[in-house]
Design a protein around this motif. Structure first.
Motif, PDB file in Angstrom:
ATOM      1  N   TRP A 201       0.850  -1.189   0.000  1.00  0.00           N
ATOM      2  CA  TRP A 201       0.000   0.000   0.000  1.00  0.00           C
ATOM      3  C   TRP A 201       0.885   1.237   0.000  1.00  0.00           C
ATOM      4  N   MET A 202       0.683   2.095  -0.983  1.00  0.00           N
ATOM      5  CA  MET A 202       1.516   3.277  -1.170  1.00  0.00           C
ATOM      6  C   MET A 202       0.707   4.550  -0.958  1.00  0.00           C
ATOM      7  N   VAL A 203       1.404   5.600  -0.509  1.00  0.00           N
ATOM      8  CA  VAL A 203       0.833   6.930  -0.356  1.00  0.00           C
ATOM      9  C   VAL A 203       1.654   7.847  -1.243  1.00  0.00           C
ATOM     10  N   LYS A 204       0.976   8.578  -2.146  1.00  0.00           N
ATOM     11  CA  LYS A 204       1.683   9.411  -3.117  1.00  0.00           C
ATOM     12  C   LYS A 204       1.239  10.865  -3.013  1.00  0.00           C
ATOM     13  N   CYS A 205       2.231  11.749  -2.871  1.00  0.00           N
ATOM     14  CA  CYS A 205       2.002  13.191  -2.806  1.00  0.00           C
ATOM     15  C   CYS A 205       1.868  13.734  -4.235  1.00  0.00           C
ATOM     16  N   PRO A 206       1.130  14.825  -4.428  1.00  0.00           N
ATOM     17  CA  PRO A 206       1.070  15.453  -5.747  1.00  0.00           C
ATOM     18  C   PRO A 206       2.444  15.897  -6.269  1.00  0.00           C
ATOM     19  N   CYS A 207       3.422  16.091  -5.383  1.00  0.00           N
ATOM     20  CA  CYS A 207       4.769  16.462  -5.827  1.00  0.00           C
ATOM     21  C   CYS A 207       5.503  15.287  -6.463  1.00  0.00           C
ATOM     22  N   GLY A 208       4.947  14.061  -6.322  1.00  0.00           N
ATOM     23  CA  GLY A 208       5.537  12.880  -6.928  1.00  0.00           C
ATOM     24  C   GLY A 208       6.182  11.927  -5.944  1.00  0.00           C
ATOM     25  N   PHE A 209       6.412  12.366  -4.714  1.00  0.00           N
ATOM     26  CA  PHE A 209       7.036  11.511  -3.706  1.00  0.00           C
ATOM     27  C   PHE A 209       6.044  10.452  -3.246  1.00  0.00           C
ATOM     28  N   GLU A 210       6.496   9.205  -3.169  1.00  0.00           N
ATOM     29  CA  GLU A 210       5.626   8.138  -2.671  1.00  0.00           C
ATOM     30  C   GLU A 210       6.363   7.310  -1.647  1.00  0.00           C
ATOM     31  N   GLN A 211       5.585   6.727  -0.743  1.00  0.00           N
ATOM     32  CA  GLN A 211       6.128   5.971   0.376  1.00  0.00           C
ATOM     33  C   GLN A 211       5.118   4.902   0.756  1.00  0.00           C
ATOM     34  N   SER A 212       5.605   3.758   1.227  1.00  0.00           N
ATOM     35  CA  SER A 212       4.675   2.692   1.625  1.00  0.00           C
ATOM     36  C   SER A 212       4.080   3.000   2.996  1.00  0.00           C
TER      37      SER A 212
END
Length: 81
Positions: free
Chosen positions: A27-38
């Motif tokens: 499961w990932m979380v993605k910011c509108p700036c492009g950064f993503e993290q699980s």
């Protein structure tokens, strides 16, 4: 492990905890700036969940701004431990 991960681990069996970690990493979380993290790397747990179009408001660790982050599940072939 975060406090939430430790609390979950107390109730889960050893074999199940491995499944919980693997699914939480998918499961990932993605910011509108492009950064993503699980979710797991954010010290969270997401197990047995389903959703489409889910968003959470949080501060991005990359750009530092409060924004709505998209939550989505990566395919198993894309997930790296």
């Amino acid at each position: 492990m975060s406090i939430w991960q430790r609390l979950f681990a107390r109730r889960a069996s050893d074999g199940q905890m491995g499944d919980v970690e693997a699914e939480s990493r998918s499961w990932m979380v993605k910011c509108p700036c492009g950064f993503e993290q699980s979710i797991w790397d954010m010290s969270g747990v997401r197990y047995g969940a389903r959703s489409k179009g889910k968003k959470i408001l949080r501060r991005c660790t990359e750009c530092g701004r409060f924004r709505w982050h998209s939550v989505y599940k990566k395919e198993q072939a894309e997930v790296k431990p």
